[in-house]
Motif scaffolding. Structure first.
Motif, PDB file in Angstrom:
ATOM      1  N   ASN A   1      30.202  16.479   1.062  1.00  0.00           N
ATOM      2  CA  ASN A   1      29.070  15.987   1.072  1.00  0.00           C
ATOM      3  C   ASN A   1      27.814  16.399   1.785  1.00  0.00           C
ATOM      4  OD1 ASN A   1      27.455  13.719   0.291  1.00  0.00           O
ATOM      5  ND2 ASN A   1      27.957  12.390   2.035  1.00  0.00           N
ATOM      6  N   GLU A   2      27.878  16.160   3.147  1.00  0.00           N
ATOM      7  CA  GLU A   2      26.765  16.605   4.099  1.00  0.00           C
ATOM      8  C   GLU A   2      27.105  16.934   5.404  1.00  0.00           C
ATOM      9  OE1 GLU A   2      23.023  15.255   4.212  1.00  0.00           O
ATOM     10  OE2 GLU A   2      22.866  13.884   2.508  1.00  0.00           O
ATOM     11  N   HIS A   3      26.210  17.850   5.992  1.00  0.00           N
ATOM     12  CA  HIS A   3      26.396  18.365   7.467  1.00  0.00           C
ATOM     13  C   HIS A   3      25.088  18.403   7.860  1.00  0.00           C
ATOM     14  CE1 HIS A   3      27.965  19.911  10.985  1.00  0.00           C
ATOM     15  NE2 HIS A   3      28.604  20.796  10.626  1.00  0.00           N
ATOM     16  N   PRO A   4      24.336  17.181   8.286  1.00  0.00           N
ATOM     17  CA  PRO A   4      23.133  16.891   8.424  1.00  0.00           C
ATOM     18  C   PRO A   4      22.613  17.800   9.832  1.00  0.00           C
ATOM     19  CG  PRO A   4      24.073  14.971   9.075  1.00  0.00           C
ATOM     20  CD  PRO A   4      25.210  15.712   8.116  1.00  0.00           C
ATOM     21  N   THR A   5      23.554  17.708  10.978  1.00  0.00           N
ATOM     22  CA  THR A   5      22.918  18.563  12.274  1.00  0.00           C
ATOM     23  C   THR A   5      22.876  20.070  11.959  1.00  0.00           C
ATOM     24  OG1 THR A   5      25.043  18.279  13.196  1.00  0.00           O
ATOM     25  CG2 THR A   5      23.643  16.507  13.848  1.00  0.00           C
ATOM     26  N   GLN A   6      23.848  20.527  11.190  1.00  0.00           N
ATOM     27  CA  GLN A   6      23.972  21.746  10.659  1.00  0.00           C
ATOM     28  C   GLN A   6      22.820  22.260  10.123  1.00  0.00           C
ATOM     29  OE1 GLN A   6      26.330  24.367  11.627  1.00  0.00           O
ATOM     30  NE2 GLN A   6      24.882  25.753  10.744  1.00  0.00           N
ATOM     31  N   ALA A   7      22.433  21.355   9.009  1.00  0.00           N
ATOM     32  CA  ALA A   7      21.088  21.797   8.247  1.00  0.00           C
ATOM     33  C   ALA A   7      20.062  21.782   9.282  1.00  0.00           C
ATOM     34  CB  ALA A   7      21.052  20.701   7.150  1.00  0.00           C
ATOM     35  N   LEU A   8      19.900  20.817  10.154  1.00  0.00           N
ATOM     36  CA  LEU A   8      18.578  20.712  10.990  1.00  0.00           C
ATOM     37  C   LEU A   8      18.709  21.977  11.736  1.00  0.00           C
ATOM     38  CD1 LEU A   8      18.821  17.082  12.022  1.00  0.00           C
ATOM     39  CD2 LEU A   8      16.898  18.157  11.226  1.00  0.00           C
ATOM     40  N   LEU A   9      19.879  22.542  12.607  1.00  0.00           N
ATOM     41  CA  LEU A   9      19.768  23.659  13.312  1.00  0.00           C
ATOM     42  C   LEU A   9      19.689  24.802  12.281  1.00  0.00           C
ATOM     43  CD1 LEU A   9      22.611  25.915  13.368  1.00  0.00           C
ATOM     44  CD2 LEU A   9      23.494  23.706  14.271  1.00  0.00           C
ATOM     45  N   ASP A  10      19.957  25.076  11.172  1.00  0.00           N
ATOM     46  CA  ASP A  10      19.796  25.949  10.074  1.00  0.00           C
ATOM     47  C   ASP A  10      18.314  26.008  10.103  1.00  0.00           C
ATOM     48  OD1 ASP A  10      22.450  26.871   9.917  1.00  0.00           O
ATOM     49  OD2 ASP A  10      22.740  25.659   8.179  1.00  0.00           O
ATOM     50  N   LEU A  11      17.594  25.031   9.672  1.00  0.00           N
ATOM     51  CA  LEU A  11      16.193  25.096   9.489  1.00  0.00           C
ATOM     52  C   LEU A  11      15.121  25.446  10.637  1.00  0.00           C
ATOM     53  CD1 LEU A  11      14.185  24.461   7.071  1.00  0.00           C
ATOM     54  CD2 LEU A  11      13.961  21.870   8.259  1.00  0.00           C
ATOM     55  N   TYR A  12      15.741  24.814  11.764  1.00  0.00           N
ATOM     56  CA  TYR A  12      15.360  25.506  13.053  1.00  0.00           C
ATOM     57  C   TYR A  12      15.247  26.811  13.299  1.00  0.00           C
ATOM     58  CZ  TYR A  12      14.079  25.128  18.230  1.00  0.00           C
ATOM     59  OH  TYR A  12      13.780  25.486  19.512  1.00  0.00           O
ATOM     60  N   THR A  13      16.374  27.306  13.058  1.00  0.00           N
ATOM     61  CA  THR A  13      16.715  28.668  12.916  1.00  0.00           C
ATOM     62  C   THR A  13      15.901  29.431  12.155  1.00  0.00           C
ATOM     63  OG1 THR A  13      19.038  28.542  13.714  1.00  0.00           O
ATOM     64  CG2 THR A  13      18.257  30.513  12.810  1.00  0.00           C
ATOM     65  N   ILE A  14      15.681  29.243  10.623  1.00  0.00           N
ATOM     66  CA  ILE A  14      14.681  29.699   9.930  1.00  0.00           C
ATOM     67  C   ILE A  14      13.322  29.617  10.357  1.00  0.00           C
ATOM     68  CG2 ILE A  14      13.936  29.284   7.474  1.00  0.00           C
ATOM     69  CD1 ILE A  14      16.586  28.605   6.568  1.00  0.00           C
ATOM     70  N   ARG A  15      12.854  28.573  10.801  1.00  0.00           N
ATOM     71  CA  ARG A  15      11.619  28.515  11.212  1.00  0.00           C
ATOM     72  C   ARG A  15      11.242  29.440  12.409  1.00  0.00           C
ATOM     73  NH1 ARG A  15      10.402  25.209  15.761  1.00  0.00           N
ATOM     74  NH2 ARG A  15       8.368  24.371  16.325  1.00  0.00           N
ATOM     75  N   LYS A  16      11.951  29.436  13.508  1.00  0.00           N
ATOM     76  CA  LYS A  16      11.981  30.742  14.587  1.00  0.00           C
ATOM     77  C   LYS A  16      11.957  31.958  13.848  1.00  0.00           C
ATOM     78  CE  LYS A  16      13.775  29.748  18.496  1.00  0.00           C
ATOM     79  NZ  LYS A  16      14.542  29.623  19.842  1.00  0.00           N
ATOM     80  N   GLU A  17      12.676  32.384  13.058  1.00  0.00           N
ATOM     81  CA  GLU A  17      12.761  33.669  12.557  1.00  0.00           C
ATOM     82  C   GLU A  17      11.844  34.110  11.655  1.00  0.00           C
ATOM     83  OE1 GLU A  17      15.184  36.001  13.434  1.00  0.00           O
ATOM     84  OE2 GLU A  17      16.545  34.403  14.467  1.00  0.00           O
ATOM     85  N   LEU A  18      11.310  33.099  10.806  1.00  0.00           N
ATOM     86  CA  LEU A  18       9.898  33.186  10.019  1.00  0.00           C
ATOM     87  C   LEU A  18       8.745  33.565  11.025  1.00  0.00           C
ATOM     88  CD1 LEU A  18      10.791  30.710   7.218  1.00  0.00           C
ATOM     89  CD2 LEU A  18      10.841  33.218   6.978  1.00  0.00           C
ATOM     90  N   LEU A  19       8.818  32.708  11.930  1.00  0.00           N
ATOM     91  CA  LEU A  19       7.465  32.645  13.082  1.00  0.00           C
ATOM     92  C   LEU A  19       7.431  33.954  13.596  1.00  0.00           C
ATOM     93  CD1 LEU A  19       7.450  29.152  14.683  1.00  0.00           C
ATOM     94  CD2 LEU A  19       5.772  30.319  13.232  1.00  0.00           C
ATOM     95  N   ALA A  20       8.610  34.650  13.796  1.00  0.00           N
ATOM     96  CA  ALA A  20       8.693  36.064  14.277  1.00  0.00           C
ATOM     97  C   ALA A  20       8.098  37.026  13.585  1.00  0.00           C
ATOM     98  CB  ALA A  20      10.183  36.178  15.044  1.00  0.00           C
ATOM     99  N   ASN A  21       8.338  36.741  12.110  1.00  0.00           N
ATOM    100  CA  ASN A  21       7.846  37.839  11.344  1.00  0.00           C
ATOM    101  C   ASN A  21       6.470  37.354  10.488  1.00  0.00           C
ATOM    102  OD1 ASN A  21       9.805  39.534  11.373  1.00  0.00           O
ATOM    103  ND2 ASN A  21      11.125  38.252   9.901  1.00  0.00           N
ATOM    104  N   GLY A  22       5.575  36.204  11.234  1.00  0.00           N
ATOM    105  CA  GLY A  22       4.508  35.838  10.820  1.00  0.00           C
ATOM    106  C   GLY A  22       4.387  34.768   9.494  1.00  0.00           C
ATOM    107  N   ARG A  23       5.717  34.367   9.219  1.00  0.00           N
ATOM    108  CA  ARG A  23       5.657  33.382   8.157  1.00  0.00           C
ATOM    109  C   ARG A  23       5.895  31.890   8.492  1.00  0.00           C
ATOM    110  NH1 ARG A  23       7.413  36.220   3.588  1.00  0.00           N
ATOM    111  NH2 ARG A  23       6.650  34.135   2.269  1.00  0.00           N
ATOM    112  N   THR A  24       6.227  31.160   7.537  1.00  0.00           N
ATOM    113  CA  THR A  24       6.181  29.497   7.787  1.00  0.00           C
ATOM    114  C   THR A  24       7.314  29.100   6.840  1.00  0.00           C
ATOM    115  OG1 THR A  24       4.606  28.752   6.215  1.00  0.00           O
ATOM    116  CG2 THR A  24       3.847  29.541   8.782  1.00  0.00           C
ATOM    117  N   LEU A  25       7.600  27.868   7.100  1.00  0.00           N
ATOM    118  CA  LEU A  25       8.327  27.137   6.321  1.00  0.00           C
ATOM    119  C   LEU A  25       7.967  26.950   4.726  1.00  0.00           C
ATOM    120  CD1 LEU A  25      10.387  24.805   8.838  1.00  0.00           C
ATOM    121  CD2 LEU A  25      11.111  26.644   7.525  1.00  0.00           C
TER     122      LEU A  25
END
Length: 338
Positions: A133-157
């Motif tokens: 079904n779901e794994h909400p805290t994994q999704a939050l940490l994944d999204l947090y990681t995506i945000r940080k990685e995108l910011l490092a490349n000048g992108r956003t969510l």
């Protein structure tokens, strides 16, 4: 969302502003997660980890996150180690454990089981994964990681591109992540899987209703050529009727340095919720990627501490008090950032 005393059961609880709040608190947790400072803000508080399915990262990171805030952790691992093996109900277990605890984190093999448990609990319950079904805290940490990685490349969510690869039918991490992405704008998603393991249609329709572009395919190399994030998942063999059934899909979509160099843009980020299946017949992410700067899987696990620390602080209403209970680290640590 009012976080104090809340259960964290599904990503559907969150609005975009809630995500921003969690990530802001997570950013502030870095000195403590990196052992540059110590806080005792949750001294005296008790977390009960109730993990009735195998887990390494989720169980330990929940425990470590609570410890880093000064709290104490107690654990039950496996159904056979619990009174449920004797026929105790989720209701009775929840009533008992919530008398011993200030927060409970639970993983259970059946969909909806954690919500049923939380309904009987007297303290906040955090879903550590309920079946497929779901794994909400994994999704939050994944999204947090995506945000940080995108910011490092000048992108956003907003307006980024992601390829999600592997077992998308049973992979609860990708179900939760995709639901969170509905809160953002103009995301381009490519789902790469065997047709039998495709992303559930309800999730696809939710993404399209949010205005996102969704492509469904079983072709790996063409799908990773023009994306910002490659998010790989393992075959969820525990969800299949037999190992033989899972084996027919194992190793279908492998990524190594040569494939990455030939098909991916140079700044493409590689993610995986872990564990990655490194057996020869699977080898989802080759070890020749271990030192590749685009491999973010261990940055993901580090970020998991930040996000889970933030959630504990917010659920117990102490996010503004963390620094008030801080002191210097008194030991030497050889830890270094990934």
């Amino acid at each position: 969302m009012d976080f104090v005393g809340a259960n964290i059961l599904s990503v559907c609880q969150f609005e975009r502003a809630d995500i921003d709040r969690v990530f802001g608190v997570a950013d502030a947790m870095a000195p403590y997660a990196q052992r540059r400072k110590v806080t005792r803000v949750l001294e005296g508080a008790i977390l009960s980890n109730m993990f009735l399915e195998p887990s390494t990262r989720t169980r330990l990171s929940f425990g470590v996150a609570f410890n880093l805030l000064g709290g104490t952790v107690r654990e039950t691992v496996g159904i056979t180690a619990s009174a449920m093996a004797k026929g105790e109900s989720l209701y009775d277990t929840a009533r008992v454990l919530s008398g011993y605890s200030d927060v409970i984190c639970m993983r259970h093999p059946q969909e909806g089981s954690v919500a049923e448990f939380a309904a009987a609990s007297r303290v906040p319950v955090v879903n550590g994964g309920d079946g497929a079904n779901e794994h909400p805290t994994q999704a939050l940490l994944d999204l947090y990681t995506i945000r940080k990685e995108l910011l490092a490349n000048g992108r956003t969510l907003d307006d980024f591109r992601i390829a999600v690869i592997g077992d998308l039918k049973y992979g609860r991490t990708v179900h939760s992540l995709c639901k969170l992405l509905c809160l953002f704008d103009k995301v381009q998603l490519t789902f790469v899987s065997p047709p039998e393991l495709a992303m559930p249609e309800a999730v696809v329709e939710k993404l399209r209703a949010a205005g996102h572009k969704v492509v469904i395919t079983d072709q790996l190399e063409a799908s990773i050529s023009h994306v910002d994030i490659v998010y790989s998942t393992r075959i969820q063999e525990e969800r299949f009727a037999s190992p033989e059934e899972a084996n027919q899909y194992r190793g279908r979509f492998r990524l190594n340095r040569e494939i990455f160099t030939r098909h991916c843009e140079p700044n493409t980020v590689i993610m995986h919720p872990l564990p990655r299946d490194s057996r020869a017949e699977a080898n989802e992410l080759d070890t020749d990627l271990n030192e590749h700067p685009g491999l973010a899987i261990f940055r993901q696990t580090d970020n998991g501490l930040l996000v889970r620390m933030a959630l504990f602080a917010m659920l117990l209403g102490v996010e503004e008090l963390v620094d008030d209970y801080a002191c210097p680290v008194r030991w030497h640590s050889r830890r270094s950032p990934v």
